[in-house]
Each structure stands twice: as C-alpha cells, then as structure tokens.
Design a protein around this motif. Structure first.
Motif, PDB file in Angstrom:
ATOM      1  N   LEU A   2      74.916 -89.577  27.598  1.00 11.47           N
ATOM      2  CA  LEU A   2      73.874 -88.793  28.233  1.00 11.47           C
ATOM      3  C   LEU A   2      72.796 -89.707  28.788  1.00 11.47           C
ATOM      4  O   LEU A   2      72.398 -90.688  28.147  1.00 11.47           O
ATOM      5  CB  LEU A   2      73.256 -87.815  27.227  1.00 11.47           C
ATOM      6  CG  LEU A   2      74.177 -86.736  26.660  1.00 11.47           C
ATOM      7  CD1 LEU A   2      73.425 -85.882  25.657  1.00 11.47           C
ATOM      8  CD2 LEU A   2      74.758 -85.866  27.771  1.00 11.47           C
ATOM      9  N   TYR A   3      72.302 -89.368  29.983  1.00 13.45           N
ATOM     10  CA  TYR A   3      71.242 -90.121  30.633  1.00 13.45           C
ATOM     11  C   TYR A   3      70.119 -89.142  30.988  1.00 13.45           C
ATOM     12  O   TYR A   3      70.366 -88.078  31.559  1.00 13.45           O
ATOM     13  CB  TYR A   3      71.756 -90.809  31.896  1.00 13.45           C
ATOM     14  CG  TYR A   3      72.865 -91.803  31.639  1.00 13.45           C
ATOM     15  CD1 TYR A   3      72.575 -93.142  31.380  1.00 13.45           C
ATOM     16  CD2 TYR A   3      74.195 -91.404  31.650  1.00 13.45           C
ATOM     17  CE1 TYR A   3      73.591 -94.057  31.143  1.00 13.45           C
ATOM     18  CE2 TYR A   3      75.218 -92.306  31.409  1.00 13.45           C
ATOM     19  CZ  TYR A   3      74.905 -93.630  31.158  1.00 13.45           C
ATOM     20  OH  TYR A   3      75.920 -94.533  30.914  1.00 13.45           O
ATOM     21  N   TYR A   4      68.916 -89.522  30.637  1.00  6.50           N
ATOM     22  CA  TYR A   4      67.752 -88.678  30.887  1.00  6.50           C
ATOM     23  C   TYR A   4      66.977 -89.251  32.070  1.00  6.50           C
ATOM     24  O   TYR A   4      66.439 -90.359  31.976  1.00  6.50           O
ATOM     25  CB  TYR A   4      66.887 -88.590  29.633  1.00  6.50           C
ATOM     26  CG  TYR A   4      67.634 -88.038  28.437  1.00  6.50           C
ATOM     27  CD1 TYR A   4      67.784 -86.667  28.265  1.00  6.50           C
ATOM     28  CD2 TYR A   4      68.220 -88.896  27.516  1.00  6.50           C
ATOM     29  CE1 TYR A   4      68.487 -86.154  27.186  1.00  6.50           C
ATOM     30  CE2 TYR A   4      68.927 -88.393  26.427  1.00  6.50           C
ATOM     31  CZ  TYR A   4      69.064 -87.025  26.275  1.00  6.50           C
ATOM     32  OH  TYR A   4      69.764 -86.526  25.209  1.00  6.50           O
ATOM     33  N   PHE A  31      80.929 -86.898  36.066  1.00  9.03           N
ATOM     34  CA  PHE A  31      79.560 -86.634  35.638  1.00  9.03           C
ATOM     35  C   PHE A  31      79.224 -85.174  35.909  1.00  9.03           C
ATOM     36  O   PHE A  31      79.832 -84.511  36.751  1.00  9.03           O
ATOM     37  CB  PHE A  31      78.551 -87.553  36.352  1.00  9.03           C
ATOM     38  CG  PHE A  31      78.185 -87.124  37.743  1.00  9.03           C
ATOM     39  CD1 PHE A  31      77.229 -86.129  37.968  1.00  9.03           C
ATOM     40  CD2 PHE A  31      78.783 -87.699  38.847  1.00  9.03           C
ATOM     41  CE1 PHE A  31      76.897 -85.722  39.253  1.00  9.03           C
ATOM     42  CE2 PHE A  31      78.459 -87.303  40.136  1.00  9.03           C
ATOM     43  CZ  PHE A  31      77.513 -86.310  40.333  1.00  9.03           C
ATOM     44  N   LYS A  34      73.591 -81.544  32.852  1.00  9.76           N
ATOM     45  CA  LYS A  34      73.611 -80.645  31.698  1.00  9.76           C
ATOM     46  C   LYS A  34      72.405 -79.716  31.676  1.00  9.76           C
ATOM     47  O   LYS A  34      72.508 -78.576  31.243  1.00  9.76           O
ATOM     48  CB  LYS A  34      73.684 -81.444  30.390  1.00  9.76           C
ATOM     49  CG  LYS A  34      74.998 -82.179  30.188  1.00  9.76           C
ATOM     50  CD  LYS A  34      75.304 -82.375  28.709  1.00  9.76           C
ATOM     51  CE  LYS A  34      75.615 -81.057  28.019  1.00  9.76           C
ATOM     52  NZ  LYS A  34      76.024 -81.231  26.613  1.00  9.76           N
ATOM     53  N   ASN A  35      71.255 -80.219  32.116  1.00  7.02           N
ATOM     54  CA  ASN A  35      70.094 -79.342  32.198  1.00  7.02           C
ATOM     55  C   ASN A  35      69.094 -79.875  33.205  1.00  7.02           C
ATOM     56  O   ASN A  35      69.160 -81.038  33.621  1.00  7.02           O
ATOM     57  CB  ASN A  35      69.439 -79.112  30.827  1.00  7.02           C
ATOM     58  CG  ASN A  35      69.071 -80.401  30.140  1.00  7.02           C
ATOM     59  OD1 ASN A  35      68.284 -81.180  30.655  1.00  7.02           O
ATOM     60  ND2 ASN A  35      69.636 -80.636  28.950  1.00  7.02           N
ATOM     61  N   LYS A 188      69.362 -74.702  31.149  1.00  3.97           N
ATOM     62  CA  LYS A 188      70.157 -75.466  30.184  1.00  3.97           C
ATOM     63  C   LYS A 188      71.658 -75.287  30.350  1.00  3.97           C
ATOM     64  O   LYS A 188      72.428 -75.892  29.607  1.00  3.97           O
ATOM     65  CB  LYS A 188      69.738 -75.083  28.759  1.00  3.97           C
ATOM     66  CG  LYS A 188      68.304 -75.476  28.425  1.00  3.97           C
ATOM     67  CD  LYS A 188      67.969 -75.179  26.975  1.00  3.97           C
ATOM     68  CE  LYS A 188      66.555 -75.642  26.641  1.00  3.97           C
ATOM     69  NZ  LYS A 188      66.208 -75.386  25.223  1.00  3.97           N
ATOM     70  N   PRO A 190      75.113 -76.149  31.851  1.00  7.11           N
ATOM     71  CA  PRO A 190      75.646 -77.329  32.558  1.00  7.11           C
ATOM     72  C   PRO A 190      76.273 -76.963  33.893  1.00  7.11           C
ATOM     73  O   PRO A 190      76.778 -75.855  34.089  1.00  7.11           O
ATOM     74  CB  PRO A 190      76.691 -77.886  31.586  1.00  7.11           C
ATOM     75  CG  PRO A 190      77.076 -76.724  30.729  1.00  7.11           C
ATOM     76  CD  PRO A 190      75.861 -75.841  30.624  1.00  7.11           C
ATOM     77  N   TYR A 193      81.579 -80.603  36.947  1.00  2.00           N
ATOM     78  CA  TYR A 193      81.904 -82.029  36.880  1.00  2.00           C
ATOM     79  C   TYR A 193      82.228 -82.562  38.278  1.00  2.00           C
ATOM     80  O   TYR A 193      82.831 -81.870  39.102  1.00  2.00           O
ATOM     81  CB  TYR A 193      83.102 -82.278  35.973  1.00  2.00           C
ATOM     82  CG  TYR A 193      82.768 -82.298  34.502  1.00  2.00           C
ATOM     83  CD1 TYR A 193      82.127 -83.397  33.928  1.00  2.00           C
ATOM     84  CD2 TYR A 193      83.097 -81.233  33.680  1.00  2.00           C
ATOM     85  CE1 TYR A 193      81.822 -83.429  32.576  1.00  2.00           C
ATOM     86  CE2 TYR A 193      82.805 -81.254  32.319  1.00  2.00           C
ATOM     87  CZ  TYR A 193      82.167 -82.351  31.779  1.00  2.00           C
ATOM     88  OH  TYR A 193      81.866 -82.376  30.439  1.00  2.00           O
ATOM     89  N   THR A 225      69.160 -84.075  32.749  1.00  2.52           N
ATOM     90  CA  THR A 225      70.029 -84.727  31.774  1.00  2.52           C
ATOM     91  C   THR A 225      71.416 -84.794  32.386  1.00  2.52           C
ATOM     92  O   THR A 225      71.991 -83.753  32.740  1.00  2.52           O
ATOM     93  CB  THR A 225      70.088 -83.947  30.454  1.00  2.52           C
ATOM     94  OG1 THR A 225      68.768 -83.856  29.910  1.00  2.52           O
ATOM     95  CG2 THR A 225      70.986 -84.653  29.453  1.00  2.52           C
ATOM     96  N   GLU A 227      75.361 -86.081  32.105  1.00  2.00           N
ATOM     97  CA  GLU A 227      76.431 -86.479  31.193  1.00  2.00           C
ATOM     98  C   GLU A 227      77.514 -87.209  31.980  1.00  2.00           C
ATOM     99  O   GLU A 227      77.931 -86.745  33.045  1.00  2.00           O
ATOM    100  CB  GLU A 227      77.029 -85.251  30.513  1.00  2.00           C
ATOM    101  CG  GLU A 227      78.187 -85.576  29.582  1.00  2.00           C
ATOM    102  CD  GLU A 227      78.864 -84.331  29.063  1.00  2.00           C
ATOM    103  OE1 GLU A 227      79.270 -84.322  27.892  1.00  2.00           O
ATOM    104  OE2 GLU A 227      78.993 -83.353  29.834  1.00  2.00           O
TER     105      GLU A 227
END
Length: 237
Positions: A2-4, A31, A34-35, A188, A190, A193, A225, A227
């Motif tokens: 996960l990358y914020y 990728f 996600k939110n 929230k 997702p 992909y 966020t 993924e």
C-alpha cells in the motif's frame, strides 16, 4: 503493498504523482486505488472562466469570479449581476436557464466550466437566439453533476535522443456522491485493477477529472491509498 499519496501543489491539488519505490521485478503488476478523500472545495468558476456574447454588432466577453459553490435558486440572479443587462437570465420551471434580450443575440463561446454551469455542455457554438430568446436544453451543473473520476496516466519515453513519450491513460476510480461544499469527502470502496510493469511506477500519476474527462480545480489536497500487487496473486483471489 500500500502507498499513501497526497497532492502538494496548491496550483494543482487535483494531481498526484506516485512517489513509492519501484518494485524490482520483471513480472506484471496490478494497481488500484483503495480509497480517496479530500475536502469538497471544488472550483466551480474562477477568473479564467468566461462567456462571450454578441448582441447585434456588439460583442462582449464576461469574466467570472472564483467561487466554490453556486445555488440553483440564485444562479439566474448571479448571472444577471455579471451580465449587467446585456442579456437577461431566468430559471425556468424545468430548472434550465432562459436567456432573453430585446434584440437578436448569439452566445459565441464559453469556457468548459461555464458550459457546465449554464447547462450548455452539449450545445453547438455559436448559439443563436430564436425570437430574442434561447433556453438551454440541459440543466446546470452547479457541482460537476456529483460524478467525478480519477484518471491514471503512465508516460514512457520512446525513441532515441528524443523527448517523445507514449502515454497510457485509464479511468481507474469513480466518485459518486452528494458534494456539499467544504465538508470531508471520503470514499473507501476500491476501484478497478490496472495492469502495469514495475518501471511504470516511475511515471505514474493520477488526476481528478469531471464526467467530461476534464481536470477539476480545487483548493484542498486529495489523498489516495494505492495498492500494488503481482498479477499472478490477483489470479489466485
């Protein structure tokens, strides 16, 4: 993984560049967002927005002010203050806008956000009055229609000793909700992909766009966020 991510340019809060460390692999990756969160401070109009109107041989361009909200009940009043009697505007019973003058007129052009605001987004310009009157065919978008998207962009350099780039663009997230000005907007669920290679992460960025795929302007950062997983792991789910 996960990358914020967070946008940090006050002149372009709608854009976020991926800032994670690329994964050292040759295997395909996927990728998804996600939110998403921000404050609903969308710029509905600013000083770059305009409408150009011609009444007989007199053509004038009217500039808008920066506003993060309009109300449908007072939209016609706001427009009449701007147009200062050049053309009069009324809200119809069908919640569209009626433009009238005591002479024939044309709406020559308008900026994208003004077309949304006035319900002129599917019109062909110039728009000519009929009997000194024109009624818009669509309702005004006073808040981008409550339907936004996040567009992902991957840019790869191609060729030798050139600055040419090949871009891959996809819509990877949809934001549907009630956009009330200046309150938190949090989603929230997702998104879909998107397949990438590891080196694509070096040139990956995200942009918040409206339903016409035009970037939004806003006065607060967006938070994402993201993924990233191996494609083979997704197939196991």
């Amino acid at each position: 993984m996960l990358y914020y991510l967070k946008s940090n340019d006050p002149n372009d809060y709608a854009s976020v560049k991926f800032s994670g460390i690329p994964i050292a692999t040759t295997e395909p990756l996927m990728f998804r967002i996600k939110n998403f969160s921000t404050i609903t401070s969308f710029i509905i109009t600013d000083e770059t927005d305009f409408i150009k109107i011609k009444v007989e041989n007199n053509t004038r361009t009217f500039k808008f002010k920066e506003k993060t909200s309009y109300e449908i009940e007072t939209l016609a009043e706001d427009l009449n203050l701007l147009l200062a009697g050049f053309v009069n505007v009324e809200l119809t019973e069908a919640s569209t806008l009626s433009f009238t003058s005591n002479k024939d007129f044309e709406i020559i052009d308008a900026s994208h956000r003004v077309k949304l605001l006035l319900g002129l987004y599917f019109e062909n310009f110039p728009i000519k009055s009929n009997g000194h009157k024109y009624v818009s065919k669509s309702v005004p978008y006073i808040n981008f229609g409550n339907n936004l998207f996040i567009r992902s962009r991957i840019s790869n350099v191609v060729g030798i000793n050139t600055s040419s780039t090949l871009e891959y663009v996809s819509i990877c997230y949809n934001i549907i909700g009630l956009f009330i000005p200046n309150i938190p907007l949090i989603f929230k669920d997702p998104g879909n992909y998107v397949k990438i290679n590891s080196f694509d992460l070096l040139n990956l960025s995200f942009t918040l766009v409206d339903s016409f795929n035009v970037p939004i302007k806003l006065k607060s950062p967006i938070n994402l966020t993201v993924e990233v997983i191996y494609e083979k792991d997704l197939l196991k789910l």
